[in-house]
Design an enzyme around this catalytic site. Structure first.
Site, PDB file in Angstrom:
ATOM      1  N   HIS A  66       0.729  -1.436   0.078  1.00 23.79           N
ATOM      2  CA  HIS A  66      -0.089   0.056   0.040  1.00 23.79           C
ATOM      3  C   HIS A  66       0.843   1.195   0.015  1.00 23.79           C
ATOM      4  O   HIS A  66       1.163   1.813   0.983  1.00 23.79           O
ATOM      5  CB  HIS A  66      -1.034   0.083   1.191  1.00 23.79           C
ATOM      6  N   ARG A  70       1.811   8.602  -6.267  1.00 20.24           N
ATOM      7  CA  ARG A  70       1.452   9.980  -6.953  1.00 20.24           C
ATOM      8  C   ARG A  70       1.699  10.448  -8.372  1.00 20.24           C
ATOM      9  O   ARG A  70       1.383  11.322  -8.880  1.00 20.24           O
ATOM     10  CB  ARG A  70       2.013  11.080  -5.894  1.00 20.24           C
ATOM     11  N   ASP A 158      -8.927   2.478  -3.559  1.00 21.05           N
ATOM     12  CA  ASP A 158      -8.182   3.129  -2.336  1.00 21.05           C
ATOM     13  C   ASP A 158      -8.471   4.570  -2.151  1.00 21.05           C
ATOM     14  O   ASP A 158      -8.098   5.219  -3.017  1.00 21.05           O
ATOM     15  CB  ASP A 158      -6.814   2.778  -2.068  1.00 21.05           C
ATOM     16  N   HIS A 185     -11.251  -0.222   0.665  1.00 16.11           N
ATOM     17  CA  HIS A 185     -10.890   0.928   1.492  1.00 16.11           C
ATOM     18  C   HIS A 185     -12.215   0.986   2.246  1.00 16.11           C
ATOM     19  O   HIS A 185     -13.231   1.439   1.744  1.00 16.11           O
ATOM     20  CB  HIS A 185     -10.584   2.195   0.800  1.00 16.11           C
ATOM     21  N   HIS A 238      -5.646  -1.050   5.456  1.00 19.40           N
ATOM     22  CA  HIS A 238      -5.601  -0.266   6.781  1.00 19.40           C
ATOM     23  C   HIS A 238      -6.643  -0.407   7.658  1.00 19.40           C
ATOM     24  O   HIS A 238      -7.466   0.682   8.049  1.00 19.40           O
ATOM     25  CB  HIS A 238      -5.367   1.242   6.321  1.00 19.40           C
ATOM     26  N   ASP A 311       0.820   2.452   3.755  1.00 18.95           N
ATOM     27  CA  ASP A 311      -0.111   3.422   3.210  1.00 18.95           C
ATOM     28  C   ASP A 311       0.642   4.912   3.254  1.00 18.95           C
ATOM     29  O   ASP A 311       0.179   5.836   3.658  1.00 18.95           O
ATOM     30  CB  ASP A 311      -1.254   3.767   4.052  1.00 18.95           C
ATOM     31  N   HIS A 315       2.439  14.146   1.045  1.00 20.90           N
ATOM     32  CA  HIS A 315       1.916  15.434   0.621  1.00 20.90           C
ATOM     33  C   HIS A 315       2.606  16.464   0.880  1.00 20.90           C
ATOM     34  O   HIS A 315       3.655  16.483   1.743  1.00 20.90           O
ATOM     35  CB  HIS A 315       0.542  15.674   1.580  1.00 20.90           C
TER      36      HIS A 315
END
Lengths: 431, 306
Positions: A66, A70, A158, A185, A238, A311, A315
């Protein structure tokens, strides 16, 4: 011809072949050729690299189910190259890339692009996870046969939950037709509209809209029933709640083909971490309560939760240096997974065997990758770890383009020294 | 006595600091003459949500202290152009101002600006989190009538879940030793509502208005947002009024000298009977009056220190 590697007197741990002992491991031509006490006796020469680090662990190459790479679309946060560098630095030899890119990976073209790009870069291997539905809109199924041919190892929407029971049922049946696992998810979006964090006492105190645990539990319960009904391979991304753990345990005891993963942050942090409106702690699903952490740790230890997955969600400042309601959810994880979770092993919450299994054989089985092993004849995907080295999580030490983690500037214990794919070093720590 | 650079919430205040602000506000309340205490200081009312009452109250408070104050309502200007809260605040700050009075829909936004800018931040309401000057003006009103806050029984009724007024009041009242009862339908009660006062124990939860009102010194009714009806939080306005609206008959359960309060604006006949709003027990307009005094005390304390 690649150079030969000799690991002298390492603690080699590979639960898939019952290995845990102080041995020598020899790698020649990308393949493990000898494993055993004094197996490396006499091995030396111009083309032999010797690793002899007292107290070091040698484990099979780690697999992350996971990661958010991007690319395409948000390369300022991360791209294939930086993600693979970060992965290798974290001890990962294989990572699975979630499809919520811009555009969404719902077509053969994007899947092929990712595979080709990663292959050209070398290093850590990348396995795309394609979308379940076109545009992750939860409506029309993607061309799963085509996506699998292009290299997709699973399907997932997800970031979004497939909410419609009918669509989920068909997704499971269709994916089963091509033997692809479906990764869900689990979030009933009708219960989480506007949610900013876990619904509980901290949300009440901070005046933030809550994401109730039951919104996850409902989907896990429904989906395990659908998985039983359709016979499909179903994997929960998750897991964050004790309710979901209970449902998974029950489903597994009845022989339903369900697997699950948990992230390092859900194993380590509670909703209290959000106090002070720390946007680095805004994740989806949110950080929960101490009782959830306890249930997740227990479930990971007993195998109810099969895998650890990062996960990894990079950002930039534009997404995190804002008021809490505006902040994007997610934290980076590839480079911190091993150092953070070794704590659970030290504290006796997790055995080395289960810890390594949850990052190697277990995820390999979920997505049908070869199980990495430390045995003679196996491909030399290996990670050398110093479990006692201390280091500080400093932005300059991270390979990821983004630094959004609440563990920034903290000291951690445990360091990946080197990562090898087919006997080739894809990461070596600076001393 | 006073060590804070900002007023972000009641949660960060000690009882002595609350006392200090209330005492200062009491002084301003007794004399509303315009002074020059803050001459040369510039305050910006940065309101991302509409609020005539609070904005005007801060404006009057600043003017009575001799400060210059300007109103910026970015909802109609830069936000539409995509400017972030931080950029808007930094632009305002660059014009050499002394304080920002912030009203914003995001909980924690004043805390965020306090960390990321160099100006004094006064929280004028952040999302469903805090509204500290409202709690202070409510406390001042209570203290003027009852002579104390310690030991008072205060019922706060209505939409607790979405209310920053309820939060700030619960924290202040518990910190100062009052008993706090929260009342409302279960759909409007946050999880673990008994911990709402930042962990200070002693808040009780009630789902029947009569239980909360019984023997109360103060009954504070919260405004019910009409947009909550019909979205599964509530059924009808009629039923809400029947079950959680304060009537004269219901009020007879409270102490005979009960105070009826409301942060405004009132939905007459919904959460509060129209006659009660104007009745002898009502101190609703006095709350508004105390609002200016409290905000004078806050601006004076923060800006003469800065």
């Amino acid at each position: 011809m690649s150079e030969s590697l000799v690991f002298r007197g390492v603690r080699a741990i590979d639960p898939s072949c019952g290995l845990d002992g102080l041995v020598d491991v020899v790698v020649e031509n990308g393949v493990i050729t000898r494993v055993g006490i004094h197996a490396a006796a006499g091995a030396a020469g111009e083309h032999v690299r010797v690793f002899a680090v007292p107290g070091a662990l040698l484990v099979p190459g780690l697999i992350d189910l996971h990661a958010h790479v991007r690319e395409p679309g948000q390369e300022y946060k991360e791209d294939v190259a930086s993600a693979l560098r970060a992965a290798a630095a974290g001890g990962f030899v294989d990572i699975c890339a979630m499809p919520n890119t811009r555009p969404v990976n719902d077509t053969r073209a994007i899947t092929e692009m990712l595979v080709a790009k990663a292959k050209a870069l070398g290093g850590c291997r990348l396995h795309p996870i394609a979308a379940i539905t076109v545009g992750q809109k939860g409506e029309t199924l993607t061309e799963m046969a085509d996506l699998k041919d292009a290299g997709a190892v699973a399907v997932s929407d997800d970031g979004r939950c497939v909410t419609s029971s009918a669509v989920m049922r068909h997704a499971l049946e269709y994916a089963r037709t091509f033997d692809l696992p479906v990764i869900q998810h689990c979030e009933d979006h009708s219960l989480t509209a506007g949610a900013q964090m876990h619904e509980g006492s901290v949300a009440t105190r901070l005046g933030l809209r809550g994401w109730p645990s039951v919104a996850e539990d409902i989907i896990v319960a429904r989906d395990t029933l659908l998985a039983e009904y359709t016979g499909a391979r179903y994997h929960v991304a998750h897991v964050s709640t004790r309710g979901a753990v209970r449902i998974l345990r029950e489903a597994k005891s009845r022989g339903i083909k369900v697997t699950a993963e948990v992230t390092p942050h859900h194993l380590l942090l509670t909703h209290e971490a959000v106090l002070g409106y720390d946007t680095a702690c805004k994740v989806n699903p949110p950080l929960r309560e101490p009782e959830d952490i306890a249930a997740l740790r227990e479930a990971l230890a007993d195998g109810t939760i099969d895998c650890i997955a990062t996960d990894h969600a990079p950002h930039g400042a534009a997404e995190k240096d804002v008021e809490f309601a505006e902040a994007a959810p997610g934290m980076i994880g590839l480079e911190l997974c091993v150092p953070l979770l070794l704590r659970l092993v030290r504290d006796g919450n997790l055995t080395y065997a289960r810890f390594i299994d949850a990052l190697t054989a277990a995820p390999a089985k979920v997505v049908g990758l070869p199980v990495p092993r430390i045995q003679e004849g196996a491909r030399a995907d290996l990670v050398l770890i110093d479990p006692d080295a201390h280091w500080t999580v400093d932005p300059s030490r991270l390979r990821s383009k983004s630094h959004n983690t609440p563990f920034l500037h903290q000291e951690v214990r445990g360091k990946v020294l080197a990562t090898f794919a087919s006997g080739v070093p894809i990461f070596e720590a600076s001393p | 006595m006073w060590t804070h650079r900002h007023l972000l919430g009641i949660e960060s205040l000690l009882p002595s600091e609350i006392q200090f602000l209330l005492d200062r506000a009491e002084g301003f309340a007794s004399s509303i003459e315009k002074t020059a205490r803050l001459r040369g200081k510039v305050v910006v009312n940065l309101f991302f949500e509409a609020s005539t009452r609070t904005r005007t109250s801060f404006e009057l408070a600043a003017k009575r202290l001799g400060a210059d104050i300007i109103n910026v309502s970015p909802s109609t200007s830069s936000v539409i152009k995509g400017e972030t809260l931080l950029d808007t605040a930094k632009n305002v700050e660059a014009m050499r101002i002394d304080a920002i009075v912030l009203r914003h829909s995001a909980s924690g936004s004043p805390h965020f600006l306090a960390k990321r800018t160099h100006t004094v931040i006064v929280n004028a309401g952040d999302g469903a989190h805090e509204h500290p000057t409202q709690a202070l003006l409510d406390a001042l009103t209570m203290r003027r009538h009852k002579g104390r806050i310690d030991g008072l029984v205060v019922a706060i009724c209505g939409d607790i879940l979405h209310s920053r007024v309820a939060r700030s009041n619960a924290i202040l009242l518990r910190t100062m030793g009052a008993e706090v009862r929260l009342a409302g339908p279960r759909t409007m009660m946050p999880p673990s509502a008994e911990t709402i006062a930042a962990g200070v124990p002693g808040v009780t939860i009630h789902h029947r208005l009569e239980d909360a009102v019984e023997g109360a010194d103060v009954v504070m009714m919260l405004r019910i947002q009409t947009e909550r009806f019909g979205v599964s939080c509530l059924s009808t306005l009629r039923e809400y009024s029947r079950t959680f609206g304060l009537t004269e008959r219901m009020l007879t359960r409270a102490k005979s000298d009960v105070l009826v309060m409301h942060p405004g604006p009132i939905n007459r006949g919904v959460e509060l009977d129209a006659k009660l709003a104007d009745g002898a027990s009502s101190v609703i307009l006095e709350q508004v009056e105390m609002g200016v005094a409290v905000r004078m005390a806050v601006l004076d304390t923060l800006l003469r220190r800065a």
